[in-house]
Design an enzyme around this catalytic site. Structure first.
Site, PDB file in Angstrom:
ATOM      1  N   SER A   1     -10.031  -1.301   7.041  1.00 51.33           N
ATOM      2  CA  SER A   1      -9.362  -1.147   5.749  1.00 51.33           C
ATOM      3  C   SER A   1      -8.510  -2.324   5.304  1.00 51.33           C
ATOM      4  O   SER A   1      -8.046  -2.348   4.170  1.00 51.33           O
ATOM      5  CB  SER A   1      -8.498   0.117   5.766  1.00 51.33           C
TER       6      SER A   1
ATOM      7  N   SER B   1      -9.583   0.925   2.930  1.00 51.72           N
ATOM      8  CA  SER B   1      -8.825   1.769   2.019  1.00 51.72           C
ATOM      9  C   SER B   1      -7.688   1.025   1.308  1.00 51.72           C
ATOM     10  O   SER B   1      -7.068   1.568   0.395  1.00 51.72           O
ATOM     11  CB  SER B   1      -8.216   2.951   2.784  1.00 51.72           C
TER      12      SER B   1
ATOM     13  N   LYS C   1       0.838  -1.196   0.000  1.00 50.54           N
ATOM     14  CA  LYS C   1       0.000   0.000   0.000  1.00 50.54           C
ATOM     15  C   LYS C   1       0.877   1.251   0.000  1.00 50.54           C
ATOM     16  O   LYS C   1       1.811   1.350   0.795  1.00 50.54           O
ATOM     17  CB  LYS C   1      -0.890  -0.052   1.243  1.00 50.54           C
TER      18      LYS C   1
END
Length: 471
Positions: free
Chosen positions: A180, A156, A81
């Site tokens: 997330s 996310s 990420k």
């Protein structure tokens, strides 16, 4: 075990490289080939660093030939990420504001994986500043679900979930502040571990909420998550909030049996108003766990809606505090949905925030009392399978805001309490969308969750199933 390098699990490919059954260069080429096929359909990567990755793989192979082994991930290419700082490399955090931000430090979690031998494949897409549960991003476009590209990935950690599911990386770091990691795991059909607050250092990871943020992996199996946790977990002088609580043998825990373990099924909230196919998968999962030797009992949990609301309140206030200067100086550089959520946080009274924070201790004590007789609690990760990108967008009609709120209804209470939770692929809808179940454990008892998850995966194949490349 697959003989196709890109389709191996993290554990399998690390072992294959170590035993010289396959080279790091071959593995990296295989992933880059899949990325070239899938990326135009998924938008999962923020950056693809093919040339640098291949050169790093060649170096890793040369080191291995000389008997120099860096660690358990020697020569394994991974992407993470794009909010984990890697000194000298851009970390966009999914935003315009940090589009050209080059950190001078490397996050502790990432550095520990690098020290174990992983090589950098690129970076993965995410919701802007990790503040969004769907996978939409106003600046860089939505990440798409490999099982059906019209549907969301969850956020996310959207790129992480999508890329792991499509076999574009063996695993990826995500972050979990309100769900997330668990949302993308559920919607994309991968395994995701939300760790106990303080179990893994947050130093060098973009902050969102100082008291809720957690670092954890998304991977194909519980065994893979255990390997990554074992490498990352532990105290860190660069993060004063990181715990000195003793570590467990996480990889060893994945060899354990369900016999003698007691798993609680909530009497309400997590089983109320479920999509019919999510309810079916929950029943089927419970049946498998029971058949494998787990004792299944009903548990009465404290009011989870209060916990969910408190989690949202704390997140809103803490995120707004971090972003206050940029909201004043650069409001035009935020996406409209993220800016609105951040501005709402400015309206949270200090006394309300402090009351919520003060309630966390008693709320955790009440939860521990209610679950004192069980080793873990099982619940759906979300009440619904993945909605479409269109219907969950801010312009998706009058029902879109309520739909988005509902997505994280079952994840937020766990964040407020700071507990660990493992989401495992548990079934599919009739239309072929994945459904995940989350196992909620005691503080710092990730090992038991990994035992349950791995035992479930030994007798099911949901985590092995592959999405088809869109035509």
């Amino acid at each position: 075990m697959s003989t196709e390098p890109a389709l191996m699990t993290l554990t399998e490919v690390a072992r294959a490289i170590a035993m010289k059954q396959v080279s790091s260069h071959e593995v990296t080429r295989a992933l880059l080939h899949r990325i070239a096929q899938w990326q135009p359909h998924l938008n999962a990567f923020m950056s693809i660093e093919a040339e640098a990755a291949l050169k790093a793989a060649e170096v890793a192979d040369a080191e291995l030939a000389k008997g120099n082994v860096r660690g358990p991930l020697h020569g394994v290419p991974l992407a993470h990420k794009d909010m984990y700082y890697d000194a000298g490399h851009v970390a966009t955090c999914g935003s315009l504001i940090r589009r050209d931000f080059v950190p001078t430090v490397t996050s502790t979690a990432l550095q520990r994986l690098k020290d174990a031998g992983q090589i950098r494949l690129g970076t993965l897409h995410l919701a802007e500043f990790a503040y969004g549960p769907t996978g939409h991003n106003a600046h860089y476009g939505p990440v798409r679900n490999p099982w059906n590209v019209a549907h969301i990935t969850g956020g996310s950690s959207s790129g992480s979930g999508s890329a792991v599911a499509a076999r574009l990386t063996y695993a990826a770091l995500g972050s979990d502040t309100g769900g997330s990691i668990r949302m993308p795991a559920h919607f994309c059909g991968v395994t995701g571990l939300k760790t106990t607050v303080g179990r893994v250092s947050r130093a060098g990871a973009m902050p969102l909420s100082q008291s809720l943020d957690t670092v954890g992996p998304l991977a194909r199996t519980a065994e893979d998550c255990a390997l990554l946790l074992a490498l990352m977990a532990g105290a860190d002088p660069a993060d004063s909030t990181c715990s000195h609580e003793p570590l467990s043998d996480y990889v060893g825990a994945t060899k354990g049996s369900l016999k003698g373990l007691k798993i609680g099924v909530p009497a309400s909230f997590y089983v109320d108003d479920l999509d019919s196919e999510v309810a079916r998968v929950l029943d089927e999962t419970i049946a498998v766990l029971k058949r494998e030797g787990a004792d299944i009992v009903t548990v009465e949990l404290p009011d989870q809606r209060q916990l969910s609301s408190a989690s949202q309140l704390v997140l809103a206030a803490e995120a707004a505090a971090f972003h206050k200067r940029w909201m004043i100086e650069r409001p035009q550089d935020y996406g409209p949905q993220v800016l609105m959520r951040l501005q709402n946080g400015l309206a949270v009274p200090a006394i309300t925030y402090l009351e919520a924070m003060r309630w966390r201790g008693p709320a955790l004590a009440a939860h521990n009392a209610a679950t004192s007789d069980v080793d873990a609690v099982i619940a759906p990760a979300s009440p619904v399978p993945a909605p479409t990108i269109e219907e969950s967008d801010v312009g998706g009609g009058p029902n879109a805001p309520a739909m988005v709120q509902r997505l994280t209804l079952f994840t937020r209470p766990v964040n407020f309490l700071g507990l660990p939770s493992l989401t495992v692929p548990s079934g599919f809808t009739k239309s072929g969308l994945p459904v995940g179940m989350q196992l909620i454990g005691r503080s710092f008892d990730e090992a038991t969750l990994l035992t349950i998850g791995a035992a479930f995966q030994r007798v099911t194949d949901y985590h092995d199933r592959l999405p088809k490349l869109p035509s």
